[in-house]
Design a protein around this motif. Structure first.
Motif, PDB file in Angstrom:
ATOM      1  N   GLN A 202      45.434  41.391  35.060  1.00  0.00           N
ATOM      2  CA  GLN A 202      45.570  40.202  33.685  1.00  0.00           C
ATOM      3  C   GLN A 202      46.685  38.669  33.968  1.00  0.00           C
ATOM      4  O   GLN A 202      46.204  37.976  33.872  1.00  0.00           O
ATOM      5  CB  GLN A 202      47.067  41.021  33.023  1.00  0.00           C
ATOM      6  N   SER A 203      46.680  39.346  35.485  1.00  0.00           N
ATOM      7  CA  SER A 203      47.391  37.358  35.960  1.00  0.00           C
ATOM      8  C   SER A 203      46.510  36.650  36.144  1.00  0.00           C
ATOM      9  O   SER A 203      46.306  35.458  36.275  1.00  0.00           O
ATOM     10  CB  SER A 203      48.203  38.606  37.712  1.00  0.00           C
ATOM     11  N   LEU A 204      45.088  37.119  36.344  1.00  0.00           N
ATOM     12  CA  LEU A 204      43.594  36.331  36.859  1.00  0.00           C
ATOM     13  C   LEU A 204      43.449  36.222  35.531  1.00  0.00           C
ATOM     14  O   LEU A 204      42.214  34.849  35.102  1.00  0.00           O
ATOM     15  CB  LEU A 204      42.630  37.009  37.123  1.00  0.00           C
ATOM     16  N   GLY A 205      43.962  36.035  34.060  1.00  0.00           N
ATOM     17  CA  GLY A 205      43.710  36.174  32.592  1.00  0.00           C
ATOM     18  C   GLY A 205      42.221  36.998  32.498  1.00  0.00           C
ATOM     19  O   GLY A 205      41.264  36.217  30.989  1.00  0.00           O
ATOM     20  N   LEU A 206      41.975  38.270  32.822  1.00  0.00           N
ATOM     21  CA  LEU A 206      40.899  38.827  32.636  1.00  0.00           C
ATOM     22  C   LEU A 206      41.690  39.510  30.759  1.00  0.00           C
ATOM     23  O   LEU A 206      41.952  40.968  31.445  1.00  0.00           O
ATOM     24  CB  LEU A 206      40.465  39.957  33.963  1.00  0.00           C
ATOM     25  N   THR A 207      41.158  39.332  29.822  1.00  0.00           N
ATOM     26  CA  THR A 207      42.222  40.422  29.300  1.00  0.00           C
ATOM     27  C   THR A 207      41.029  40.885  28.457  1.00  0.00           C
ATOM     28  O   THR A 207      42.069  41.793  27.914  1.00  0.00           O
ATOM     29  CB  THR A 207      42.771  38.750  28.312  1.00  0.00           C
ATOM     30  N   GLN A 208      40.254  40.423  28.808  1.00  0.00           N
ATOM     31  CA  GLN A 208      38.743  42.049  28.234  1.00  0.00           C
ATOM     32  C   GLN A 208      38.653  43.245  29.462  1.00  0.00           C
ATOM     33  O   GLN A 208      38.562  44.320  28.530  1.00  0.00           O
ATOM     34  CB  GLN A 208      37.649  41.727  28.399  1.00  0.00           C
ATOM     35  N   ALA A 209      40.111  43.235  30.451  1.00  0.00           N
ATOM     36  CA  ALA A 209      39.431  43.923  31.529  1.00  0.00           C
ATOM     37  C   ALA A 209      40.730  45.374  31.347  1.00  0.00           C
ATOM     38  O   ALA A 209      42.075  45.398  30.853  1.00  0.00           O
ATOM     39  CB  ALA A 209      40.145  43.627  32.975  1.00  0.00           C
ATOM     40  N   HIS A 210      40.058  46.426  31.798  1.00  0.00           N
ATOM     41  CA  HIS A 210      40.835  47.773  31.472  1.00  0.00           C
ATOM     42  C   HIS A 210      40.416  48.771  32.682  1.00  0.00           C
ATOM     43  O   HIS A 210      39.393  49.821  33.127  1.00  0.00           O
ATOM     44  CB  HIS A 210      40.485  48.453  29.791  1.00  0.00           C
ATOM     45  N   MET A 211      41.156  49.462  33.290  1.00  0.00           N
ATOM     46  CA  MET A 211      41.712  49.802  34.535  1.00  0.00           C
ATOM     47  C   MET A 211      41.720  51.425  34.177  1.00  0.00           C
ATOM     48  O   MET A 211      43.048  51.524  33.885  1.00  0.00           O
ATOM     49  CB  MET A 211      42.050  49.098  36.446  1.00  0.00           C
ATOM     50  N   VAL A 212      40.887  52.525  34.683  1.00  0.00           N
ATOM     51  CA  VAL A 212      41.083  53.334  34.100  1.00  0.00           C
ATOM     52  C   VAL A 212      41.640  54.486  35.717  1.00  0.00           C
ATOM     53  O   VAL A 212      42.317  55.688  36.000  1.00  0.00           O
ATOM     54  CB  VAL A 212      41.223  55.160  33.572  1.00  0.00           C
ATOM     55  N   ASN A 213      40.705  53.850  37.171  1.00  0.00           N
ATOM     56  CA  ASN A 213      41.352  54.942  38.084  1.00  0.00           C
ATOM     57  C   ASN A 213      40.421  53.785  39.012  1.00  0.00           C
ATOM     58  O   ASN A 213      40.257  52.612  38.726  1.00  0.00           O
ATOM     59  CB  ASN A 213      40.320  55.756  37.960  1.00  0.00           C
ATOM     60  N   PRO A 214      40.746  54.019  40.655  1.00  0.00           N
ATOM     61  CA  PRO A 214      40.254  53.187  42.086  1.00  0.00           C
ATOM     62  C   PRO A 214      38.549  52.618  41.735  1.00  0.00           C
ATOM     63  O   PRO A 214      38.233  51.478  42.240  1.00  0.00           O
ATOM     64  CB  PRO A 214      40.629  53.772  43.099  1.00  0.00           C
TER      65      PRO A 214
END
Length: 442
Positions: A197-209
């Motif tokens: 979010q801080s990089l402006g990647l609004t479509q990014a979604h993380m669920v695990n590493p």
């Protein structure tokens, strides 16, 4: 009589010995060569071709079977080999080639780049050190897919686990690092999402590493290819040291019998490739984020870093063929051409009523433009005659650069010496001479 009995016994014993010898001969046939355990390698799998391919044993010469596969795949269009792809310039962010880059797609292990970003941020902030020890617990050692083959209780340094996560895509390594940084996997995943979010990647979604599909949630790490391009640009800008790791050909832990080669299929095959990350799940297909740096040529070009992203390839060989195609094409087509240098004059401009008739003009700074060999680049100097007095460093015009007629850059031009007016008597003489010429015409 006794002699006859002794002779008869001797004959009987000799006969028994011959029988015994004959039996021994039958039960112990002559020694033969042991049968070979290894089967002969099929001719089509003998590695004798004049090209290199990535294998589980590192980069090796190809075989006839691989040559046929590559030939078949090379005949297919790029979107068929990678439905989502992008090639761009790291420094400027210019995108050269692209296909369907705004659709949200599964990232697989390329999402470890987000994880490593958070880890590197923690190191930079002083919260983590490369020589800190990390104990592998039951949770991380139970992970499947690509792993560092760790066992509960094993201890590794942060430095070792970063290598394992990046070079061989160790799911156990990156998960252990995440727990070390944030205290728990959920907390680390939250940090990953906050980073995006801080990089402006609004479509990014993380669920695990690690990037494996979470079948319990029915979810996986995802973002668009355009966002992946921006992520990599930010990562390389903030933590360029990651490239020192991603170009290592292998990890060699002989003290515990572990040896594995870099998963990047272009490393060691395409000149200049030094990173960055592979990925594979059923949802994502075979993925690759590759980087390549071209060296500078004195006075002609500046270094240029390419970022190539391919997502959704149907097989490892398809990924190799399409990634190599895109990188080879980019390296042959684009360069960062030096078009102006601050220490070299670009031309001259006329001086009116000055001690000098002309003066050289210089660019205020160096300028390098991305050069596309398929297009024409032209320059025009926008200058008007100068009237002294003028001081050195005065801007007197500009150089305009056009690509196929379209303006792509402008560069201020300046003089490097003071310009003085002519002596007043000389100027008066010139004006009188011009006046007499006008009178004669009349």
């Amino acid at each position: 009589m006794r002699k006859k009995i002794a002779l008869a016994l001797a004959i009987i014993l000799l006969a028994q010995g011959q029988v015994l010898y004959a039996k021994t001969e039958q039960t112990n046939p002559p020694t033969q060569e042991p049968a070979k355990i290894e089967e002969a390698i099929p001719p089509e799998e003998v590695r004798n071709q004049d090209f290199l391919v990535p294998t589980s044993q590192g980069v090796l010469p190809g075989n006839l079977k691989e040559a046929q596969m590559i030939q078949e795949l090379s005949a297919k269009p790029t979107p068929e080999l990678a439905p989502h792809y992008l090639v761009g310039d790291y420094h400027s962010g210019m995108i050269f080639e692209a296909q369907d880059i705004d659709q949200v797609v599964a990232m697989a292990s390329t999402s470890k780049l987000v994880s490593l970003y958070v880890v590197y941020d923690a190191i930079q902030a002083g919260k983590l050190k490369l020589d800190d020890l990390v104990v592998m617990d039951e949770e991380v050692t139970q992970l499947t897919g690509s792993t560092f083959k760790s066992k509960p209780g094993d201890q590794f340094t942060v430095d070792q686990l970063i290598d394992a996560a990046l070079i061989i895509s160790g799911n156990d390594a990156i998960t252990a690092l995440g727990k070390k940084v944030s205290g728990s996997t959920p907390a680390f995943v939250q940090a990953m999402n906050e980073k995006c979010q801080s990089l402006g990647l609004t479509q990014a979604h993380m669920v695990n590493p690690h990037g494996l599909t979470d079948y319990g949630l029915g979810d996986y790490n995802k973002m668009t290819v355009r966002e992946m391009f921006q992520l990599v640009r930010h990562l390389l800008k903030d933590h360029p040291e990651i490239l020192n790791r991603s170009q290592k050909p292998l990890i060699d832990n002989l003290n515990r019998g572990f040896l594995a080669y870099n998963t990047n299929p272009l490393l060691g095959i395409v000149k200049g490739v030094d990173g960055l990350k592979t990925g594979y799940t059923n949802a994502a297909g075979r993925c690759l984020v590759a980087t390549s740096l071209t060296p500078s040529v004195e006075g002609l070009t500046e270094p240029m870093r390419f970022i190539s992203i391919t997502m959704g390839s149907p097989s490892n060989m398809a990924r190799f063929v399409v990634a190599k195609r895109l990188m080879d094409h980019s390296l042959a087509t684009y360069s960062k051409r030096v078009v102006a240098r601050a220490d070299q004059a670009l031309g001259q401009v006329r001086v009116i009523d000055g001690m000098e008739k002309e003066v050289e003009v210089y660019p205020t700074k160096d300028l390098a433009l991305i050069w596309d060999s398929r297009h024409n680049l032209t320059r025009k100097l926008d200058l008007t005659p100068l009237t002294p007095p003028l001081a050195a460093k005065t801007q007197v015009g500009q150089a305009l650069y056009y690509r196929d007629g379209e303006l792509v850059a402008s560069l201020p031009l300046e003089i490097r010496k003071d310009l003085k007016q002519e002596n007043i008597l000389v100027r008066l003489q010139k004006h009188l001479y011009q006046a007499f010429l006008q009178i004669e015409k009349i």
